[in-house]
Each structure stands twice: as structure tokens, then as C-alpha cells.
Design a protein around this motif. Structure first.
Motif, PDB file in Angstrom:
ATOM      1  N   ASN A 189      25.363   0.137  49.029  1.00 27.46           N
ATOM      2  CA  ASN A 189      24.966  -1.096  48.367  1.00 27.46           C
ATOM      3  C   ASN A 189      25.679  -1.214  47.023  1.00 27.46           C
ATOM      4  N   SER A 190      26.130  -2.403  46.713  1.00 27.36           N
ATOM      5  CA  SER A 190      26.836  -2.610  45.446  1.00 27.36           C
ATOM      6  C   SER A 190      25.847  -2.590  44.279  1.00 27.36           C
ATOM      7  N   ASN A 191      26.385  -2.247  43.108  1.00 22.54           N
ATOM      8  CA  ASN A 191      25.595  -2.237  41.869  1.00 22.54           C
ATOM      9  C   ASN A 191      24.336  -1.369  41.977  1.00 22.54           C
ATOM     10  N   THR A 192      24.437  -0.276  42.705  1.00 19.31           N
ATOM     11  CA  THR A 192      23.283   0.601  42.896  1.00 19.31           C
ATOM     12  C   THR A 192      23.600   1.991  42.355  1.00 19.31           C
ATOM     13  N   ASP A 193      22.855   2.399  41.339  1.00 16.65           N
ATOM     14  CA  ASP A 193      22.988   3.743  40.798  1.00 16.65           C
ATOM     15  C   ASP A 193      22.064   4.688  41.568  1.00 16.65           C
ATOM     16  N   ALA A 194      22.465   5.930  41.661  1.00 19.44           N
ATOM     17  CA  ALA A 194      21.641   6.944  42.322  1.00 19.44           C
ATOM     18  C   ALA A 194      21.016   7.855  41.270  1.00 19.44           C
ATOM     19  N   ILE A 195      19.745   8.148  41.424  1.00 17.53           N
ATOM     20  CA  ILE A 195      19.027   9.051  40.528  1.00 17.53           C
ATOM     21  C   ILE A 195      18.709  10.321  41.303  1.00 17.53           C
ATOM     22  N   LEU A 196      19.296  11.430  40.868  1.00 14.04           N
ATOM     23  CA  LEU A 196      19.052  12.713  41.509  1.00 14.04           C
ATOM     24  C   LEU A 196      18.051  13.494  40.681  1.00 14.04           C
ATOM     25  N   GLU A 197      17.021  14.005  41.321  1.00 17.44           N
ATOM     26  CA  GLU A 197      16.011  14.805  40.642  1.00 17.44           C
ATOM     27  C   GLU A 197      15.859  16.146  41.355  1.00 17.44           C
ATOM     28  N   PHE A 198      15.861  17.212  40.569  1.00 21.68           N
ATOM     29  CA  PHE A 198      15.658  18.549  41.097  1.00 21.68           C
ATOM     30  C   PHE A 198      14.494  19.152  40.324  1.00 21.68           C
ATOM     31  N   GLU A 199      13.368  19.275  40.996  1.00 21.70           N
ATOM     32  CA  GLU A 199      12.143  19.701  40.329  1.00 21.70           C
ATOM     33  C   GLU A 199      11.752  21.101  40.781  1.00 21.70           C
ATOM     34  N   ARG A 200      11.332  21.911  39.824  1.00 19.46           N
ATOM     35  CA  ARG A 200      10.932  23.286  40.096  1.00 19.46           C
ATOM     36  C   ARG A 200       9.437  23.332  40.392  1.00 19.46           C
ATOM     37  N   ASP A 201       9.072  23.884  41.556  1.00 19.23           N
ATOM     38  CA  ASP A 201       7.662  23.924  41.915  1.00 19.23           C
ATOM     39  C   ASP A 201       7.003  25.188  41.377  1.00 19.23           C
ATOM     40  N   THR A 202       5.748  25.389  41.741  1.00 23.34           N
ATOM     41  CA  THR A 202       4.990  26.521  41.202  1.00 23.34           C
ATOM     42  C   THR A 202       5.520  27.864  41.688  1.00 23.34           C
ATOM     43  N   ASN A 203       6.310  27.851  42.761  1.00 25.08           N
ATOM     44  CA  ASN A 203       6.912  29.081  43.280  1.00 25.08           C
ATOM     45  C   ASN A 203       8.332  29.291  42.768  1.00 25.08           C
ATOM     46  N   SER A 204       8.728  28.512  41.751  1.00 28.37           N
ATOM     47  CA  SER A 204      10.062  28.601  41.149  1.00 28.37           C
ATOM     48  C   SER A 204      11.172  28.242  42.135  1.00 28.37           C
ATOM     49  N   VAL A 205      10.879  27.372  43.060  1.00 30.08           N
ATOM     50  CA  VAL A 205      11.881  26.865  43.995  1.00 30.08           C
ATOM     51  C   VAL A 205      12.203  25.430  43.624  1.00 30.08           C
ATOM     52  N   PHE A 206      13.492  25.121  43.535  1.00 28.40           N
ATOM     53  CA  PHE A 206      13.912  23.763  43.214  1.00 28.40           C
ATOM     54  C   PHE A 206      13.990  22.919  44.489  1.00 28.40           C
ATOM     55  N   ARG A 207      13.436  21.713  44.419  1.00 30.25           N
ATOM     56  CA  ARG A 207      13.534  20.742  45.505  1.00 30.25           C
ATOM     57  C   ARG A 207      14.236  19.506  44.964  1.00 30.25           C
ATOM     58  N   GLY A 208      14.957  18.819  45.806  1.00 32.24           N
ATOM     59  CA  GLY A 208      15.736  17.675  45.343  1.00 32.24           C
ATOM     60  C   GLY A 208      15.434  16.398  46.101  1.00 32.24           C
ATOM     61  N   LYS A 209      15.603  15.271  45.409  1.00 34.63           N
ATOM     62  CA  LYS A 209      15.480  13.979  46.063  1.00 34.63           C
ATOM     63  C   LYS A 209      16.410  12.984  45.375  1.00 34.63           C
ATOM     64  N   VAL A 210      16.722  11.903  46.089  1.00 29.25           N
ATOM     65  CA  VAL A 210      17.564  10.828  45.565  1.00 29.25           C
ATOM     66  C   VAL A 210      16.771   9.538  45.609  1.00 29.25           C
ATOM     67  N   SER A 211      16.723   8.820  44.499  1.00 26.20           N
ATOM     68  CA  SER A 211      16.159   7.476  44.470  1.00 26.20           C
ATOM     69  C   SER A 211      17.215   6.550  43.872  1.00 26.20           C
ATOM     70  N   TYR A 212      16.902   5.267  43.769  1.00 26.91           N
ATOM     71  CA  TYR A 212      17.947   4.300  43.438  1.00 26.91           C
ATOM     72  C   TYR A 212      17.513   3.286  42.384  1.00 26.91           C
ATOM     73  N   VAL A 213      18.494   2.817  41.640  1.00 27.12           N
ATOM     74  CA  VAL A 213      18.310   1.706  40.711  1.00 27.12           C
ATOM     75  C   VAL A 213      19.365   0.663  41.043  1.00 27.12           C
ATOM     76  N   GLN A 214      18.921  -0.529  41.416  1.00 25.74           N
ATOM     77  CA  GLN A 214      19.842  -1.584  41.831  1.00 25.74           C
ATOM     78  C   GLN A 214      19.814  -2.710  40.804  1.00 25.74           C
ATOM     79  N   ASN A 215      21.007  -3.036  40.270  1.00 23.80           N
ATOM     80  CA  ASN A 215      21.133  -4.080  39.240  1.00 23.80           C
ATOM     81  C   ASN A 215      20.192  -3.819  38.069  1.00 23.80           C
TER      82      ASN A 215
END
Length: 329
Positions: A233-259
């Protein structure tokens, strides 16, 4: 305990001489030879079968570590059509195996630190102490000047029929003792469990940069770089988040910002994420293996400056550039 350590030291000395002689025939470098000795010393203390260098697995390890170093990207998949480690082994002729596996790492140049890096990940540790592995290949590639200075590949396999000997190990104290004897370094804290199915994922436990207790890494990939990797999609930025849980394991997800506004596109959770950090240099590396939807990427974040370099992996047409990252502690 002291007599056990002395015996372990003698075993390590004997195995190092055997490893050197065998490594000479396979053209291993100094650190690769040292790693070969360490892993067999580790296995000997656990009464596991000795690993032998196998030419095809050596070639597979050399090819993959060299390719990763050239890409400056850590992944189990590729270089062609997202090949799995098992497809790469079979393609080189190692096709009649009964068991096979792969460990990869980036960061350290030394064998001891790399072995310890592997030992802190349950899935990598399990490969190093797999009772049915009898052969392996080892290779280290890189110049020390990449963003992730050195890349290691270990290929494991066996062409023997499955046998009941020996049983898999689940005693963390014995495993910790074996690590200490093989590396000569005292292990702090607990050794990861090796038989818990809940830990069988590509997310790895880390202690980022010594005492830095990082809980969240968030990076914004602008549309000029995100397009073709995360979204079409045009004009869409991606937001990557890597969060550390209580077991010290990082999990990742991608969300978006459009215009400039939060997009209605559903977040994509990254199923294959590795977070690597070394106390010796202020770089936090985040890797995701190629996927059918979003491709793959690597982010090298300087934790002193919050500046980061993003590189898209060309499972789809990739791009690269500087990105904005923030961290929470």
C-alpha cells in the motif's frame, strides 16, 4: 566435583588434540577447530557420541555462513527459493540421513563465546547435545567489520539407524557442569531446559548488553523502505515492535500507519524472530527470517545513539536505509 573437573580437563585436552588432527584434514580455521574441540568435550562429559567432521556437512556450513556474511543477514532459509537447511543438505548430496539439524549465530568471532551463545538458547543447546547426531560441519565467515561481525553455521546429521542410546538429558546441573568444563568458564544462573516444547521456537532468550534491561524496541520503517517488504500500500509506514515478555523472550509484530494515521490493517505477528546482543559492542541485532507475506529483514540498532540500519531481505524486492528506533528500559 573437583575430581570430575580434573577428569573433564584431561578429556578436553585429549579431544582437542584429536580435533586438531581431524580439522587439519578438513581445512578448518583456528576458531573453527577450537569450536570442534569444545563441542566434543561438552558431549564427552555427558556421555554422548563424539561428532565427526563430514565433508558434505562441512561444505553446507561453509556455503551458508559465507552467504549470510555476504548478505549481513542471519537466517536458516535461502539462498535460493527460501531453501530449508534440510533441502540444502540434500542438494549437496547428504540425502540419506536419519537425523539432521542446523545451528546458526552471528556476533562473536571466538569459538568459546559462540559456544556459550548457542548454549543460552534451548533449541540450539538441544542440537549440540542431541544423542542421535554423529556428524557435523562447522564454518565461520565474516571479516569482523560487518554490522554483525561474524557468522557461524553448524550442520548436524547422522546416517545411522535410530538407536536407543543414549537417552536425552534433562539434568540442568550436569549440563551446566559440562559447559563449564568444555569452555573453562563459570556459568551464572540456570541452564535453559532442553525438553520443554513451549520453548521450541525461533525466539531466543537474551540478556541485552549486560545490565541494560531493555523491555521494548520499536522501529518505524518509512513507506519508501517498507514498500515491497511489509506492505504494497502506498504512503504506509510499518511499525515494528519487539517486546520482552516475563520469560525474557522477545516477540515481534508489525503494525501500520497510513497517511499519518493508524491503519485498519491487522497487525502481523512475526513467527520467526531472533534478538542478538553482545556486551562487547553496543549493537542490538533483530532478525526475521523470510516469510511469504512480509519477506525478511534485519535491524542493527546502536543502543548508545538509537540510530539503526534497516535492510529488507529480497524474498520480495528489498530496500534499506536509516530508520528511527526507540527503546524502553
Amino acid at each position: 566435583m573437583k575430581s570430575s573437573v580434573r577428569l573433564g580437563a584431561l578429556v578436553a585436552l585429549f579431544l582437542s588434540s584429536v580435533a586438531f588432527a581431524e580439522a587439519e584434514n578438513q581445512g578448518l580455521g583456528t576458531e573453527e577447530t577450537r569450536f570442534f574441540g569444545i563441542i566434543n568435550s561438552f558431549r564427552a562429559h555427558l556421555s554422548l557420541p563424539r561428532l565427526e567432521l563430514e565433508p558434505t556437512l562441512m561444505l553446507a556450513a561453509r556455503n551458508h555462513s559465507t552467504w549470510m556474511a555476504g548478505m549481513d543477514f542471519l537466517t536458516h532459509y535461502g539462498p535460493v527459493n527460501q531453501q530449508t537447511p534440510f533441502q540444502r543438505m540434500k542438494g549437496l548430496g547428504y540425502s540419506n540421513y536419519s537425523f539432521a539439524g542446523e545451528n546458526i549465530a552471528c556476533g562473536f568471532g571466538g569459538a568459546t563465546d559462540t559456544f556459550l551463545q548457542f548454549s543460552k538458547s534451548p533449541t540450539h543447546l538441544r542440537n549440540m547435545m542431541h544423542p542421535q547426531f554423529h556428524q557435523m560441519g562447522i564454518a565461520r565467515a565474516g571479516t569482523g567489520r560487518e554490522r554483525c561481525p561474524y557468522y557461524w553455521a553448524n550442520e548436524f546429521g547422522s546416517i545411522r539407524p535410530e538407536s536407543p542410546e543414549p537417552q536425552e538429558l534433562s539434568n540442568p546441573d550436569l549440563v551446566r557442569e559440562a559447559i563449564e568444563i568444555a569452555t573453562g568458564k563459570k556459568q551464572e544462573g540456570s541452564t535453559p531446559e532442553t525438553t520443554d516444547p513451549a520453548q521450541a521456537s525461533d525466539a531466543i532468550r537474551v540478556n541485552p548488553l549486560g545490565n541494560l534491561d531493555i523491555t521494548l524496541v520499536q522501529c518505524t520503517i518509512p513507506s519508501t523502505s517498507a514498500k515491497g517488504i511489509f506492505t504494497f500500500n502506498s504512503n504506509t509506514d510499518a511499525i515494528l515492535e519487539f517486546e520482552r515478555d516475563t520469560n525474557s523472550v522477545f516477540r515481534g509484530k508489525v503494525s501500520y500507519v497510513q497517511n499519518g494515521k493508524a491503519s485498519l490493517l491487522a497487525p502481523v505477528f512475526l513467527g520467526s524472530v531472533s534478538v542478538v546482543s553482545n556486551a562487547e559492542f553496543p549493537i542490538l541485532s533483530v532478525f526475521s527470517s523470510p516469510g511469504a507475506r512480509i519477506g525478511g529483514f534485519t535491524i542493527q540498532l546502536n543502543t548508545r545513539t538509537n540510530q539503526a540500519q534497516f535492510d529488507g531481505f529480497p524474498a520480495r524486492p528489498g530496500s534499506s536505509g536509516s530508520v528511527l528506533c526507540t527503546m524502553k528500559f
